[in-house]
Design a protein around this motif. Structure first.
Motif, PDB file in Angstrom:
ATOM      1  N   SER A  44       0.843  -1.200   0.000  1.00 34.36           N
ATOM      2  CA  SER A  44       0.000   0.000   0.000  1.00 34.36           C
ATOM      3  C   SER A  44       0.869   1.238   0.000  1.00 34.36           C
ATOM      4  N   ALA A  45       0.242   2.386  -0.192  1.00 36.98           N
ATOM      5  CA  ALA A  45       0.984   3.646  -0.130  1.00 36.98           C
ATOM      6  C   ALA A  45       1.550   3.882   1.263  1.00 36.98           C
ATOM      7  N   VAL A  46       0.801   3.493   2.283  1.00 34.19           N
ATOM      8  CA  VAL A  46       1.261   3.669   3.663  1.00 34.19           C
ATOM      9  C   VAL A  46       2.512   2.843   3.921  1.00 34.19           C
ATOM     10  N   THR A  47       2.494   1.575   3.514  1.00 31.18           N
ATOM     11  CA  THR A  47       3.660   0.731   3.752  1.00 31.18           C
ATOM     12  C   THR A  47       4.832   1.147   2.872  1.00 31.18           C
ATOM     13  N   ARG A  85       5.565   4.272   2.078  1.00 31.02           N
ATOM     14  CA  ARG A  85       6.197   5.419   2.752  1.00 31.02           C
ATOM     15  C   ARG A  85       7.044   4.948   3.932  1.00 31.02           C
ATOM     16  N   ALA A  86       6.580   3.921   4.640  1.00 33.52           N
ATOM     17  CA  ALA A  86       7.391   3.353   5.729  1.00 33.52           C
ATOM     18  C   ALA A  86       8.668   2.733   5.179  1.00 33.52           C
ATOM     19  N   ALA A  87       8.582   2.097   4.020  1.00 30.32           N
ATOM     20  CA  ALA A  87       9.765   1.518   3.393  1.00 30.32           C
ATOM     21  C   ALA A  87      10.735   2.605   2.945  1.00 30.32           C
ATOM     22  N   VAL A  88      10.206   3.709   2.450  1.00 32.47           N
ATOM     23  CA  VAL A  88      11.067   4.838   2.067  1.00 32.47           C
ATOM     24  C   VAL A  88      11.835   5.348   3.282  1.00 32.47           C
ATOM     25  N   GLN A  89      11.190   5.427   4.423  1.00 35.30           N
ATOM     26  CA  GLN A  89      11.912   5.820   5.639  1.00 35.30           C
ATOM     27  C   GLN A  89      13.088   4.888   5.897  1.00 35.30           C
ATOM     28  N   LYS A  90      12.870   3.592   5.738  1.00 39.14           N
ATOM     29  CA  LYS A  90      13.940   2.618   5.961  1.00 39.14           C
ATOM     30  C   LYS A  90      15.037   2.756   4.910  1.00 39.14           C
ATOM     31  N   ALA A  91      14.660   3.087   3.682  1.00 34.21           N
ATOM     32  CA  ALA A  91      15.659   3.287   2.632  1.00 34.21           C
ATOM     33  C   ALA A  91      16.537   4.496   2.935  1.00 34.21           C
ATOM     34  N   VAL A  92      15.953   5.545   3.479  1.00 33.07           N
ATOM     35  CA  VAL A  92      16.732   6.732   3.849  1.00 33.07           C
ATOM     36  C   VAL A  92      17.664   6.403   5.013  1.00 33.07           C
ATOM     37  N   LYS A  96       5.990   2.005  -6.317  1.00 33.18           N
ATOM     38  CA  LYS A  96       4.737   1.551  -6.912  1.00 33.18           C
ATOM     39  C   LYS A  96       3.616   2.559  -6.693  1.00 33.18           C
ATOM     40  N   HIS A  97       3.578   3.163  -5.522  1.00 32.44           N
ATOM     41  CA  HIS A  97       2.441   3.997  -5.122  1.00 32.44           C
ATOM     42  C   HIS A  97       2.734   5.495  -5.162  1.00 32.44           C
ATOM     43  N   HIS A  98       3.972   5.874  -5.461  1.00 32.59           N
ATOM     44  CA  HIS A  98       4.359   7.275  -5.424  1.00 32.59           C
ATOM     45  C   HIS A  98       5.239   7.628  -6.617  1.00 32.59           C
ATOM     46  N   VAL A  99       5.308   8.909  -6.902  1.00 26.58           N
ATOM     47  CA  VAL A  99       6.304   9.458  -7.818  1.00 26.58           C
ATOM     48  C   VAL A  99       7.027  10.584  -7.095  1.00 26.58           C
ATOM     49  N   VAL A 100       8.234  10.890  -7.548  1.00 27.65           N
ATOM     50  CA  VAL A 100       9.017  11.957  -6.928  1.00 27.65           C
ATOM     51  C   VAL A 100       8.472  13.309  -7.384  1.00 27.65           C
ATOM     52  N   GLY A 101       8.168  14.169  -6.414  1.00 30.02           N
ATOM     53  CA  GLY A 101       7.639  15.491  -6.714  1.00 30.02           C
ATOM     54  C   GLY A 101       8.679  16.578  -6.541  1.00 30.02           C
ATOM     55  N   ASP A 102       8.276  17.800  -6.835  1.00 29.92           N
ATOM     56  CA  ASP A 102       9.166  18.946  -6.660  1.00 29.92           C
ATOM     57  C   ASP A 102       9.406  19.215  -5.180  1.00 29.92           C
ATOM     58  N   PRO A 103      10.626  19.607  -4.815  1.00 26.09           N
ATOM     59  CA  PRO A 103      10.888  19.976  -3.413  1.00 26.09           C
ATOM     60  C   PRO A 103      10.006  21.141  -2.991  1.00 26.09           C
TER      61      PRO A 103
END
Length: 218
Positions: A93-96, A98-105, A159-166
């Protein structure tokens, strides 16, 4: 961590900006992979400090405040495997995601910390700390996280997001200091989400919240 010993190419340059002042440097042209697909807002992150945007194989890592110091991270097979495992675990999901992105950072922070000396970094660092060689300012974290997100996107791991403008905030009338952040856009809802590492210390998860909420933060 074993990955940290992999080859990194390094370099140095003079600062052109200050995070607290929000000054933008002079842009130059660059020839990155897939540059034509970048928005002007994302491209400006790189042209303003005379660096190439990331490719599928490498990215410039900025530190020392407004990319005054920099290293090139060449992604190894082990790096790609680790990031793929992290992001694949969050595809439900989009929620999970975003949690994975936190772990990637956090993975990125651990990967580069011993190499750059940013394993000594502190939350909300700026020029007042007099320790630029061990820290990121908000311009550095915005560039670095945006670059990492672009690489994940290039690898097909978002899968659920694209990179946006800062995005930027700062209102002197209410004593809100200048600050900027990377952004992910939810594909389904079109809601903008920040992925803001600057307010957090070494190996702490970045702030993830809606831009609507973030612009009201101090």
């Amino acid at each position: 961590m074993g990955d940290a010993a992999q080859p990194i190419r390094g370099g140095r340059t003079r600062a052109r900006l200050a995070c607290m002042l929000g000054v933008v440097g002079v842009a130059i042209s660059a020839a990155p992979v897939r540059a034509a697909e970048m928005s002007s807002g994302i491209a400006q992150l790189y042209t303003s400090v005379s660096i190439y945007p990331p490719s599928a194989t490498s990215m410039t890592v900025c530190y020392g405040f407004v990319c005054r110091r920099r290293e090139i991270l060449d992604f190894t097979a082990a790096d790609r495997k680790a990031l793929t495992q992290i992001m694949t675990a969050g595809r439900a999901s989009a929620v999970t995601e975003r949690a994975a992105v936190q772990k990637a950072v956090i993975w990125f922070d651990r990967r580069m910390g011993p190499i750059l000396g940013t394993d000594k970094r502190v939350a909300k660092a700026d020029f007042r700390y007099f320790d630029d060689k061990h820290n990121y300012d908000c311009w550095d974290t915005t560039r670095n996280t945006t670059s990492l997100l672009l690489v994940l996107q290039e690898w097909g791991l978002l899968k659920h997001h694209v990179v946006g403008d800062p995005r930027y905030r700062g209102n002197a009338l209410v004593l809100q200091t200048p600050h900027n952040t990377p952004v992910l856009v939810d594909r389904a809802t079109k809601v903008d989400w920040v992925v803001d590492l600057w307010p957090r210390g070494y190996l702490q998860p970045p702030d993830v919240m809606t831009v609507e909420q973030w612009v009201k933060e101090d």
